[in-house]
Design a protein around this motif. Structure first.
Motif, PDB file in Angstrom:
ATOM      1  N   UNK A   1      33.579  35.640  48.453  1.00 28.02           N
ATOM      2  CA  UNK A   1      33.286  35.329  49.850  1.00 28.02           C
ATOM      3  C   UNK A   1      32.098  36.200  50.266  1.00 28.02           C
ATOM      4  N   UNK A   2      31.686  36.085  51.498  1.00 29.00           N
ATOM      5  CA  UNK A   2      30.499  36.816  51.948  1.00 29.00           C
ATOM      6  C   UNK A   2      30.659  38.330  51.867  1.00 29.00           C
ATOM      7  N   UNK A   3      31.891  38.809  51.920  1.00 32.93           N
ATOM      8  CA  UNK A   3      32.104  40.259  51.966  1.00 32.93           C
ATOM      9  C   UNK A   3      32.229  40.915  50.591  1.00 32.93           C
ATOM     10  N   UNK A   4      32.330  40.137  49.511  1.00 36.34           N
ATOM     11  CA  UNK A   4      32.578  40.780  48.219  1.00 36.34           C
ATOM     12  C   UNK A   4      31.599  40.360  47.115  1.00 36.34           C
ATOM     13  N   UNK A   5      30.418  39.919  47.469  1.00 42.01           N
ATOM     14  CA  UNK A   5      29.420  39.496  46.466  1.00 42.01           C
ATOM     15  C   UNK A   5      29.027  40.654  45.546  1.00 42.01           C
ATOM     16  N   UNK A   6      28.856  41.851  46.100  1.00 42.42           N
ATOM     17  CA  UNK A   6      28.481  43.004  45.275  1.00 42.42           C
ATOM     18  C   UNK A   6      29.599  43.340  44.297  1.00 42.42           C
ATOM     19  N   UNK A   7      30.836  43.283  44.766  1.00 41.92           N
ATOM     20  CA  UNK A   7      31.979  43.532  43.884  1.00 41.92           C
ATOM     21  C   UNK A   7      32.039  42.478  42.792  1.00 41.92           C
ATOM     22  N   UNK A   8      31.769  41.220  43.142  1.00 38.01           N
ATOM     23  CA  UNK A   8      31.771  40.155  42.149  1.00 38.01           C
ATOM     24  C   UNK A   8      30.736  40.441  41.063  1.00 38.01           C
ATOM     25  N   UNK A   9      29.545  40.859  41.450  1.00 40.76           N
ATOM     26  CA  UNK A   9      28.505  41.169  40.471  1.00 40.76           C
ATOM     27  C   UNK A   9      28.934  42.302  39.545  1.00 40.76           C
ATOM     28  N   UNK A  10      29.600  43.311  40.094  1.00 37.10           N
ATOM     29  CA  UNK A  10      30.097  44.427  39.291  1.00 37.10           C
ATOM     30  C   UNK A  10      31.142  43.943  38.289  1.00 37.10           C
ATOM     31  N   UNK A  11      32.056  43.099  38.747  1.00 34.08           N
ATOM     32  CA  UNK A  11      33.116  42.587  37.866  1.00 34.08           C
ATOM     33  C   UNK A  11      32.542  41.677  36.776  1.00 34.08           C
ATOM     34  N   UNK A  12      31.571  40.864  37.116  1.00 32.59           N
ATOM     35  CA  UNK A  12      30.923  40.010  36.109  1.00 32.59           C
ATOM     36  C   UNK A  12      30.254  40.873  35.046  1.00 32.59           C
ATOM     37  N   UNK A  13      29.613  41.945  35.464  1.00 29.80           N
ATOM     38  CA  UNK A  13      28.959  42.861  34.512  1.00 29.80           C
ATOM     39  C   UNK A  13      29.993  43.477  33.564  1.00 29.80           C
ATOM     40  N   UNK A  14      31.160  43.835  34.075  1.00 22.57           N
ATOM     41  CA  UNK A  14      32.224  44.392  33.224  1.00 22.57           C
ATOM     42  C   UNK A  14      32.644  43.382  32.161  1.00 22.57           C
ATOM     43  N   UNK A  15      32.859  42.135  32.574  1.00 20.18           N
ATOM     44  CA  UNK A  15      33.304  41.107  31.630  1.00 20.18           C
ATOM     45  C   UNK A  15      32.227  40.843  30.585  1.00 20.18           C
ATOM     46  N   UNK A  16      30.977  40.765  31.015  1.00 24.33           N
ATOM     47  CA  UNK A  16      29.893  40.543  30.056  1.00 24.33           C
ATOM     48  C   UNK A  16      29.819  41.668  29.036  1.00 24.33           C
ATOM     49  N   UNK A  17      30.057  42.895  29.477  1.00 26.59           N
ATOM     50  CA  UNK A  17      30.057  44.038  28.568  1.00 26.59           C
ATOM     51  C   UNK A  17      31.182  43.900  27.547  1.00 26.59           C
ATOM     52  N   UNK A  18      32.360  43.525  28.005  1.00 24.87           N
ATOM     53  CA  UNK A  18      33.499  43.337  27.094  1.00 24.87           C
ATOM     54  C   UNK A  18      33.180  42.248  26.081  1.00 24.87           C
TER      55      UNK A  18
END
Length: 182
Positions: A79-96
């Protein structure tokens, strides 16, 4: 006596140090850490809940269906309030998923709508233990689906995917999941 206690303590410290260095983030650990976190939704689905009429399946589709034990889904709803958190979580998954144990089978999508990648673990050809689908939608969030089973075959699993199109997954209990991908 005092020397043997010191030796045991040194050995314990060495074992603990080696173990702590080997605690890389895994997909399973990521699931466990995230499943109850804000913004995440998780769901484990045994194949029995998919409500597929096996009498309508081809032999390849039936083999694929019987090779799957369950689907584990972890989704992050953006949602509009968690885009930065989403980007951080996507980066974690890509690293894994960069780990060499994950073999890439397919990727697609685009930078406007979103991207997906399909990877596997544990075998070659007809002997795969886990498929991983990681997809993100720039507007909706992302999803990681683990397809767990024994001796799965990618081509047969792809044939089985067509059954969901034919049987209209929206008529099942997975309406919310289907909405994520639209």
């Amino acid at each position: 006596m005092n020397t043997s206690i010191k030796t045991i303590i040194k050995m314990l410290i060495l074992v603990v140090t080696i173990q702590s260095c080997n605690q890389d983030l895994t997909l399973q650990t990521y699931y466990v850490d995230s499943e109850l976190a804000p913004g995440f939704t998780s769901l484990d689905v045994p194949t029995s809940m998919l409500k597929i009429d096996e009498s309508t399946l081809t032999e390849a589709q039936k083999d694929a269906y019987e090779s799957i034990d369950k689907l584990s889904l972890l989704a992050f709803v953006a949602d509009d309030s968690n885009k930065a958190e989403m980007d951080t979580e996507i980066a974690k998954i890509k690293t894994i998923l960069k780990d060499s144990k994950y073999e890439e089978l397919m990727r697609g999508g685009n930078s406007t709508d979103g991207k997906f990648v399909v990877k596997c673990i544990g075998g070659e050809g007809d002997n795969v233990d886990e498929f991983i689908l990681f997809g993100n939608s720039n507007d909706n969030g992302f999803v990681v689906v683990r397809i767990l089973g024994d001796d799965m075959n990618f081509n047969k699993i792809m044939e089985l995917a067509s059954v969901f199109d034919e049987n209209s997954i929206e008529e099942t209990q997975f309406k919310d999941i289907a909405k994520f991908f639209k």
